[in-house]
Write an enzyme that holds these catalytic residues in place. Structure first.
Site, PDB file in Angstrom:
ATOM      1  N   SER A   1     -18.438 -46.583  55.342  1.00  0.00           N
ATOM      2  CA  SER A   1     -18.587 -48.012  55.093  1.00  0.00           C
ATOM      3  C   SER A   1     -17.280 -48.699  55.449  1.00  0.00           C
ATOM      4  CB  SER A   1     -18.923 -48.228  53.621  1.00  0.00           C
ATOM      5  OG  SER A   1     -18.503 -49.512  53.208  1.00  0.00           O
TER       6      SER A   1
ATOM      7  N   GLU B   1     -31.793 -42.982  58.313  1.00  0.00           N
ATOM      8  CA  GLU B   1     -32.313 -44.335  58.067  1.00  0.00           C
ATOM      9  C   GLU B   1     -32.812 -44.982  59.356  1.00  0.00           C
ATOM     10  OE1 GLU B   1     -29.597 -46.745  55.643  1.00  0.00           O
ATOM     11  OE2 GLU B   1     -28.920 -44.880  54.752  1.00  0.00           O
TER      12      GLU B   1
END
Ligand code: ARG
Length: 462
Positions: free
Chosen positions: A276, A289
């Site tokens: 992140s 994902e």
């Protein structure tokens, strides 16, 4: 240069050209278009429809065009209407009058149906090879983890004990069927449409079987309207690809869950995770994902194809040009997803102790406890009820079936003896599930070995 000069007195408006053109997406079939034309010209020569020396000139010219495209010497003209127009125009520019004979007894309608089938037949093989690679990874991992107990779930609630190997082999079976389904789509695709002409065949004495042989088709289409007008082979492949995406997406969903701190059943390799920009602790399963996310566009492609076809009168209609972007996107997306997905699975670290700990908490051996009482002669319904009451008691007292004292068991039912602890141990529960398809470690190993052997045979026949 337009192919239809003669009837028209005016050039088409550039806006018409831009809208009508398919070169931006059909130029990927250049090789198949050229191979198809070489086979067609060879057949025309062999049947005496054109002179043999003309066929030779055409074939030589087409080979040169392919070499030049491949080496980068010849750029595909983005202003050409489509790849068929481009290749024919280039051929005529190179070899003169002989090039003008190539399109004898052929229409772009049967030509495009041919090119697409040839292109997709190759893609079927590529997809099958990639899926087999994934299955291979799953089988090897399943053998390695055939003894590692984890909770099996229904309704996302811990249900009964299985092993991680058993869980992986469930996906291996699904992907095996995907390979088969792609093979089924291939079989029906493997029919030569060339010779259907624009829609009504041709009066020339063609040898369609020869063209089919030259291009490696196992048969020829039996109705000229059908040959040019259906794209069911695209729909079938898109459906098979969609199902593979469903399987990949479900698997991805599980990987995402398993990576969470709430589960921590697996940890993805750093090389196949992302971080992140703000939260330093994050390690995200982005690949899984994105695969889950990309499944939607493939289902969209399938819907595009079905909807494009459903209202079309026979035979060819320009709507059908929309087939290519949809089926190309479906195939490209599956290939794209599998490329990082396979090594992600291969390198993923499995954490069996966390799986074992989760399996120990959810009363997933309750069915086995009831089965133990059945072994003592009780009817299953009674055994079920007694065990249910014991589970409720454990929950109230903060116990598990493993820690509940024998005296409590015997209060619930005198048939219990201290053999119950052995009967409900998770390893016993898994080992006892020996029926075909059940998670006993030797079952899972045998299943994985059988699939590995199948893959090996498929590898040899490829
Ligand atoms: N680009 C066209 C397609 O993809 C090729 C066939 C053109 N045929 C025609 N009659 N306009 O469908």
């Amino acid at each position: 240069m337009k192919l239809w000069t003669g009837r028209f007195q005016k050039e088409v408006d550039p806006k018409t050209n831009d809208f009508n053109s398919s070169i931006s997406f059909d130029s990927r079939m250049a090789k198949e278009d050229i191979e198809g034309s070489i086979a067609h010209a060879t057949m025309l020569g062999a049947c005496g429809v054109i002179e043999q020396h003309e066929a030779d000139v055409i074939c030589g010219g087409l080979e040169g065009i392919w070499q030049d495209i491949e080496s980068g010497k010849l750029a595909i003209d983005p202003n050409a209407e489509d790849i068929h127009t481009f290749v024919e125009g280039e051929l005529t520019a190179r070899v003169g009058d002989a090039g003008k004979r190539l399109h004898t007894a052929r229409s772009r309608n049967d030509q495009v149906a041919l090119d697409l089938r040839c292109y997709l037949k190759k893609e079927c093989g590529v997809l099958q090879a990639q899926l087999r690679q994934l299955i291979d990874v799953l089988c090897r991992k399943a053998i390695l983890h055939s003894e590692d107990v984890m909770p099996g779930y229904t309704h996302m609630q811990r249900a009964q004990p299985i092993t991680f190997g058993h869980h992986l082999m469930a996906y291996a079976e699904m992907f095996l069927r995907d390979v088969e389904r792609i093979g089924d789509a291939y079989k029906r695709m493997d029919v030569l449409p060339l010779g259907s002409g624009a829609l009504a065949g041709t009066t020339y004495p063609l040898n369609r079987e020869l063209t089919a042989r030259l291009l490696g088709f196992s048969g020829v289409s039996q109705n000229s309207l059908d040959g040019v007008a259906d794209r069911d082979f695209c729909v079938e492949l898109a459906a098979a690809v969609s199902l593979a995406m469903v399987h990949l997406s479900r698997f991805s969903e599980e990987i995402i869950l398993w990576c969470s701190w709430e589960f921590k059943f697996v940890e993805l390799d750093d090389a196949f995770s992302t971080g992140s920009s703000i939260m330093p602790q994050k390690k995200n399963p982005d690949i899984a994902e994105l695969v889950r996310g990309k499944s939607g566009r493939v289902f969209g492609d399938l819907m595009t194809l079905l909807t494009m076809l459903k209202g079309l009168p026979l035979a060819y209609n320009k709507d059908m040009q929309e087939d290519k972007e949809a089926i190309f996107d479906a195939v490209d997306t599956l290939k794209l997803c599998l490329t990082p997905f396979i090594p992600m699975i291969e390198t993923m670290k499995v954490l069996p102790q966390n799986m074992r700990a989760a399996a120990a908490k959810g009363f997933i051996n309750a069915t086995d406890c009831a089965d133990y009482l059945v072994g003592k002669g009780l009817p299953f319904r009674d055994a079920y009820k007694i065990t249910g009451a014991l589970v409720a008691q454990c929950i109230a007292e903060g116990e598990t079936l493993e820690t509940l004292p024998l005296s409590e068991y015997q209060k619930a039912c005198p048939a219990f003896d201290d053999g119950v602890y052995q009967a409900i141990s998770l390893e016993t529960c898994v080992a006892g599930r020996k029926v075909t398809g059940a998670p006993a470690p030797e079952n899972v190993r045998a299943q994985a070995e059988r699939v590995l052997k199948l893959l090996e045979q498929a590898g040899k026949t490829c």
